[in-house]
Design a protein around this motif. Structure first.
Motif, PDB file in Angstrom:
ATOM      1  N   PHE A  92       3.653  -0.868   3.879  1.00  0.00           N
ATOM      2  CA  PHE A  92       2.974   0.423   3.736  1.00  0.00           C
ATOM      3  C   PHE A  92       4.011   1.526   3.688  1.00  0.00           C
ATOM      4  CE2 PHE A  92       1.352   4.328   5.753  1.00  0.00           C
ATOM      5  CZ  PHE A  92       0.322   4.638   4.866  1.00  0.00           C
ATOM      6  N   ASN A 108      -3.720   6.870   3.512  1.00  0.00           N
ATOM      7  CA  ASN A 108      -4.435   5.858   4.283  1.00  0.00           C
ATOM      8  C   ASN A 108      -5.827   6.367   4.617  1.00  0.00           C
ATOM      9  OD1 ASN A 108      -5.440   4.331   6.589  1.00  0.00           O
ATOM     10  ND2 ASN A 108      -3.420   3.380   6.661  1.00  0.00           N
ATOM     11  N   TRP A 156       0.871  -1.185   0.000  1.00  0.00           N
ATOM     12  CA  TRP A 156       0.000   0.000   0.000  1.00  0.00           C
ATOM     13  C   TRP A 156       0.900   1.224   0.000  1.00  0.00           C
ATOM     14  CZ3 TRP A 156      -4.596   0.219   3.984  1.00  0.00           C
ATOM     15  CH2 TRP A 156      -5.263   1.437   3.893  1.00  0.00           C
ATOM     16  N   TRP A 203      -4.152  -0.162  11.345  1.00  0.00           N
ATOM     17  CA  TRP A 203      -3.190   0.341  10.372  1.00  0.00           C
ATOM     18  C   TRP A 203      -3.153  -0.609   9.175  1.00  0.00           C
ATOM     19  CZ3 TRP A 203       1.354   3.823  11.719  1.00  0.00           C
ATOM     20  CH2 TRP A 203       1.065   4.640  12.819  1.00  0.00           C
ATOM     21  N   ALA A 204      -2.361  -0.260   8.172  1.00  0.00           N
ATOM     22  CA  ALA A 204      -2.329  -1.044   6.938  1.00  0.00           C
ATOM     23  C   ALA A 204      -1.963  -2.501   7.191  1.00  0.00           C
ATOM     24  CB  ALA A 204      -1.342  -0.417   5.947  1.00  0.00           C
TER      25      ALA A 204
END
Length: 828
Positions: free
Chosen positions: A209, A183, A179, A200-201
Motif C-alpha cells: 500500500f 483508502n 493498492w 488497513w490495506a
C-alpha cells in the motif's frame, strides 16, 4: 551395553520407518506421495498445505526432499487494474460528453466497452467498501464515510471478517496485490501508526500500500503511508505533487513484479483522490484550461447534453433536468463572481485531467511490458457524483472556510493561488451540478442519479472482442468483485481465514461483454445515504426528495418520515426528469414497501438524516475514551485526530519540557492540523509561541473578512538551559466552537496572553495529524513555512496534554457513553 543400545536404535528406526510407511511416506510409497498443485478457487482460504511429496527415510541418502508448492492462479489468468477516481460526475469526462479531456478513459473505451447505466452509492467510503467486497455498503458497516461512523451494524465503519475483499481472495489464489492512493476504509480511531492493522490495506488482502488513509489529503503535503509506516513527502521540492508520485510508484511496482515473477498475475487498485477537494493541480495543467469555462454552468450543461447525445452515451430523447432554485443562474452573477467561479472550475478540470494523464502512464507501462493484452482494466470515473459540498459560492478551505465564510474580495485575492498549497479549495455547487449532467442533484444524494450514476469503461483485449461499444444494462459497484472473479476463473470462498463468508450481493457483468442487448441481471438495487433513499426495480426507481441539500453539510436533521417520494420510469426516462408519483401511486407504494424490506435485509436501519454533525471524533470509540492526561515524546508523529487528545470545546493545558542549547533553538514542540485549521506550540526566533488557525485567512487586508489566526507569543528569547513551557486555555463554554483565553508561561511566569475568538467545533482537518517535535503537514502559520517540517533544534524531553470537561450536548454525550460500552464489549 553397547550392543543393546545398537539394537534399541535399530528397533526405533524400524518402528519409525513403519510409521512413515503407514502414513503413506517411505521408499515403498513414493508414487502415492507425489504432491499435486492445489486447485484454483478453493472454497476454503487460505488453501490447506498439500501433503509432503518426498520421501523420508532413515538417512538423507535414503530420502527425497520436496518443498511445499506455492498456490498458483488459474492458467492464463489476467492481471487486473482496478481504477477508481474521486468525486467526478457522469457529465465531467470527455468520454461521457463532458468538458474535461480524459483520453485514457477513452482509450479503455476504444479497447473495450463503456457503460452508461453503472452506479455507485453516492459517497466515498461506502462505494469503496462495496467495490472491494462485492456487498452492499450497509451490509459491511459503511452506511456513511468512516469519519461519520455511528455505533449501529450498518454504520460502524468496520469491515466484518465475514466480508473478505477481492484482495483477500486473489492474494490467496496466487496473485500479487497492491493498492495506491486513497483508502478511506479505516475507522478513524484505528488510523494510528500503532494499529491494530487488520482494517488497513494489508488486512484487506493487499500486499503493498502507498497512499493516504482518510477522505482527502493535501496533494502538495500528503499524509502518506507506505504499508503501515508514515512517509514524509519531500520537503522543498516545488514540483512535487501526489498524483505524479503515485504514478511513478505504481509503474515501478508493475515493472518489479513482472521482472521478478513474470508468470504471476497481479491485482492493482489505483485510487487517486484528485477530483475530491482540495482541487490541487500543477500550474501547467491549470494553464491548459484558462478561459474554458467562462460561459458558465448553465451553458455547460446544455453543451454536455448535446455532446452526450452525439456520442450515443444518452438516448436522443433525454431531457435536461432543471437547475435547483437554490443554485443561481450564471447570468445572475456579477463579474467578480463569474471570474472566481470560472477559475475554480479550471482548477478542478486540471486536477481531473492530470489524474487521467497519470493513469495513462500506468496503462502505458503495461503495454510496454507486453501485459496489456491480458489485463482486465476497469476504470470507474468517480466514486459518486460531483461534490456539491463547496457551498453555493465555493471556498478556499473546504472545512474552515465553510465555518468562517469568505468574502468575495478575499476569494478574488486568492484566485492565482487556487490549486496551490495555499488553498484547500472546492468549487461552487453550480459546477458540481453541471458535472452531473443530465441528472438531478450531486454527491450525497443517493436517491437520484446525479449522486449515483458514474462513467465506467473496461477493456480486456484478449477476451473481449468489442471495441468502442456502449453497454446500457443496469449495474452497480457491488458487481465489480463478481466480475473480477469470473474473469480470473476463481470463486468466492465459503470460509476465509476461518470465518464463514456472507454471500456476494453483486452479479458478474461478464454476460454483457459480448452481447449489447442481453437483459440486465441486476434487476433490483436499493440506495441510501443520510436518509436520501431510492429503490430501483426493473426499469423503475422510487426516490425520496432531499430535504437537506448537499451544500448544507451540518445543522439540518429532517425527520426521515418527512421526505416526500418521487417515482420515475427510467427505462423510458433516462435522466429522471418526469415524476410519476401522482400518476402511479400503486407502483410507488410497492417500491416504498420493497425499500423497507431491502433496508431491513442490509442493515440500513436506523435511518439517520444527519451528516457532518457526526464528524466529531468524540462520539466514536477510541483508546483515548475517558483519558484526560497524555504524555508524548519527540518523534511521535502522524497520530490521527481520532487518536489524538481532543482539545476541542473544552479547556486544556499543554506542558513541554525543553533544553535550549548555546546559540538558541527553534522549532515545533507539538502541533495538530495546519494552515487550514489547527494549532501549535513552538519556539520561533527563540521565543515561545502558541498559534491557532481557525481557518486559512490571515492578516488585516480585508476589513470585511474575519481574521482567523491567533498568535500568543512571548516577548523575550529563551535563555540557554532547561525550561518548562506551558499554555493554558480557558474555554468560554456555552456550546461548541466558542472562544476562550490563552495564557503562555515559561518556568511558571506568564509571558503572554490573548483571546482566541472562535475554535474548531468538530474537526481540525481530514488529513493532517498530531505531531511531536516537528510538523509533518502544512504550517499552522506561514512564518515557518520555508523551514518545514520545522523540527525542534533543541532538546525536547516530553510534552504533556491535560484536558478539561467538554461541551458535548446531552444527546452526543449519550451516544458517546453507548459507544464506550460497545467498544469495551468489542475489545473483549
Amino acid at each position: 551395553m553397547e550392543t543393546s543400545m545398537r539394537c534399541r536404535k535399530c528397533l526405533l528406526e524400524t518402528v519409525a520407518i513403519a510409521v512413515l510407511a503407514s502414513c503413506g511416506i517411505g521408499p515403498s510409497t513414493r508414487a502415492l506421495a507425489q504432491s499435486t498443485p492445489p486447485s484454483a478457487g478453493a472454497e476454503i482460504l487460505p488453501m490447506p498445505a498439500p501433503p509432503f511429496g518426498g520421501v523420508i527415510g532413515r538417512k538423507a541418502s535414503e530420502s527425497k526432499p520436496d518443498f511445499p508448492r506455492a498456490v498458483t492462479a488459474p492458467k492464463d489468468a489476467p492481471n487486473v487494474l482496478l481504477i477508481l477516481t474521486d468525486d467526478t460526475g457522469f457529465g465531467a469526462s470527455s468520454t461521457y460528453g463532458g468538458p474535461i479531456p480524459t483520453p485514457n478513459l477513452e482509450r479503455v473505451h476504444q479497447n473495450g466497452l463503456c457503460y452508461n447505466g453503472f452506479h455507485t452509492t453516492a459517497l466515498c467510503s461506502p462505494t469503496r467498501a462495496a467495490l472491494l467486497t462485492g456487498r452492499n455498503h450497509h451490509s459491511v458497516g459503511f452506511g456513511n464515510i468512516s469519519e461519520f461512523a455511528t455505533g449501529y451494524p450498518g454504520y460502524d465503519s468496520i469491515l466484518p471478517k465475514s466480508a473478505g475483499t477481492i484482495g483477500n481472495i486473489l492474494v490467496n489464489n496466487g496473485y500479487n496485490t497492491s493498492w495506491f492512493g486513497k483508502n478511506h476504509l479505516i475507522p478513524d480511531w484505528l488510523e494510528s501508526p500503532d494499529g491494530p492493522f487488520d482494517q488497513w490495506a494489508g488486512g484487506l488482502g493487499f500486499e503493498y500500500f502507498y497512499g493516504f488513509l482518510g477522505g482527502d489529503t493535501d496533494n502538495w503535503h500528503p499524509a502518506l503511508f507506505e504499508n503501515t509506516k508514515p512517509v514524509l513527502p519531500p520537503a522543498g521540492d516545488p514540483n512535487y505533487i501526489l498524483i505524479h508520485d503515485m504514478g511513478d510508484r505504481a509503474i515501478n511496482w508493475i515493472r518489479t513484479q513482472h521482472a521478478v515473477a513474470p508468470d504471476k498475475p497481479f491485482l492493482m487498485y489505483f485510487a487517486p483522490g484528485n477530483g475530491h477537494a482540495p482541487h490541487h493541480a500543477s500550474k501547467d495543467w491549470i494553464a491548459k484550461f484558462k478561459g474554458k469555462f467562462d460561459q458558465g454552468w448553465d451553458k455547460q450543461r446544455e453543451e454536455t447534453l448535446a455532446n452526450q447525445k452525439k456520442l450515443g452515451i444518452v438516448p436522443a430523447d433525454t431531457v435536461l433536468t432543471p437547475r435547483p432554485k437554490d443554485i443561481p443562474a450564471w447570468d445572475s452573477l456579477n463579474a467578480d463572481q463569474q471570474k472566481v467561479y470560472a477559475r475554480m472550475m479550471e482548477v478542478y478540470a486540471a486536477a481531473v485531467a492530470q489524474s487521467d494523464y497519470e493513469i495513462g502512464r500506468v496503462i502505458d507501462s503495461l503495454a510496454e511490458s507486453g501485459q496489456l493484452d491480458n489485463t482486465l482494466v476497469i476504470y470507474i470515473e468517480g466514486d459518486n457524483g460531483a461534490s456539491g459540498e463547496g457551498t453555493l459560492e465555493g471556498t478556499t478551505n473546504e472545512l474552515g472556510g465553510n465555518l468562517v465564510g469568505e468574502s468575495l474580495a478575499f476569494k478574488v485575492s486568492m484566485m492565482d493561488a487556487l490549486g496551490s498549497d495555499r488553498t484547500y479549495n472546492h468549487y461552487p455547487v453550480g459546477w458540481a451540478h453541471a458535472m452531473d449532467t443530465p441528472f438531478q442533484w450531486t454527491k450525497q444524494v443517493a436517491s437520484h442519479f446525479g449522486g449515483t450514476r458514474n462513467g465506467m469503461c473496461l477493456s480486456w483485449p484478449k477476451r473481449i472482442a468489442a471495441r468502442g461499444e456502449i453497454r446500457s444494462q443496469f449495474h452497480h459497484v457491488i458487481d465489480i468483485a463478481p466480475t473480477i472473479l469470473e474473469a480470473t476463473g476463481l470463486q468466492a470462498p465459503l470460509i476465509l481465514n476461518g470465518v464463514t463468508q456472507m454471500p456476494l450481493e453483486g452479479v458478474s457483468m461478464s454476460y454483457t461483454f459480448g452481447d449489447a442487448k442481453a437483459p440486465t441481471r441486476h434487476t433490483t438495487q436499493y440506495f441510501e445515504i443520510a436518509a436520501n433513499r431510492g429503490l430501483y426495480d426493473d426499469g423503475w426507481i422510487a426516490s425520496t426528495t432531499p430535504l437537506r441539500p448537499p451544500w448544507v453539510v451540518s445543522g439540518a436533521e429532517p425527520d426521515p418520515d418527512d421526505f416526500p417520494w418521487e417515482l420515475y420510469n427510467v427505462a423510458n426516462d433516462f435522466s429522471q426528469s418526469k415524476d410519476l408519483a401522482k400518476e402511479n401511486p400503486k407502483k410507488l407504494a410497492d417500491l416504498q414497501a420493497r425499500f423497507l424490506i431491502e433496508a431491513a435485509r442490509h442493515n440500513v436501519l436506523p435511518i439517520d438524516s444527519s451528516f457532518a454533525d457526526r464528524a466529531n471524533p468524540a462520539i466514536r470509540p477510541s483508546f483515548n475514551v475517558g483519558r484526560t492526561d497524555f504524555t508524548y515524546y519527540p518523534g511521535m508523529v502522524r497520530i490521527p485526530e481520532g487518536n489524538a487528545p481532543d482539545i476541542k470545546n473544552k479547556s486544556f493545558r499543554i506542558d513541554a519540557d525543553i533544553d535550549i542549547p548555546q546559540g538558541g533553538a527553534d522549532g515545533v514542540l507539538v502541533t495538530q492540523g495546519g494552515r487550514f485549521g489547527g494549532w501549535g506550540l513552538l519556539v520561533l526566533d527563540g521565543k515561545p509561541m502558541f498559534a491557532y488557525a481557525y481557518s486559512n485567512q490571515d492578516g488585516d487586508k480585508y476589513p470585511d473578512q474575519k481574521k482567523t489566526k491567533t498568535r500568543i507569543s512571548g516577548g523575550e528569547r529563551l535563555a540557554p538551559g532547561k525550561h518548562a513551557i506551558s499554555f493554558d486555555f480557558a474555554y468560554d463554554g456555552g456550546g461548541i466552537g466558542k472562544g476562550g483565553r490563552g495564557t503562555l508561561t515559561v518556568d511558571g511566569k506568564k509571558v503572554a496572553e490573548g483571546r482566541i475568538e472562535n475554535t474548531a467545533p468538530f474537526r481540525f482537518s481530514l488529513d493532517e495529524s498530531f505531531d511531536v517535535g516537528e510538523d509533518t503537514g502544512t504550517p499552522v502559520i506561514d512564518e515557518y513555512d520555508a523551514r518545514m517540517p520545522f523540527k525542534f533544534t533543541g532538546t525536547l524531553a516530553k510534552v504533556q496534554v491535560k484536558l478539561g470537561a467538554d461541551q458535548l450536548s446531552p444527546q452526543r454525550r449519550g451516544e458517546l457513553e453507548r459507544l464506550k460500552r460497545d467498544f469495551a464489549m468489542r475489545a473483549q
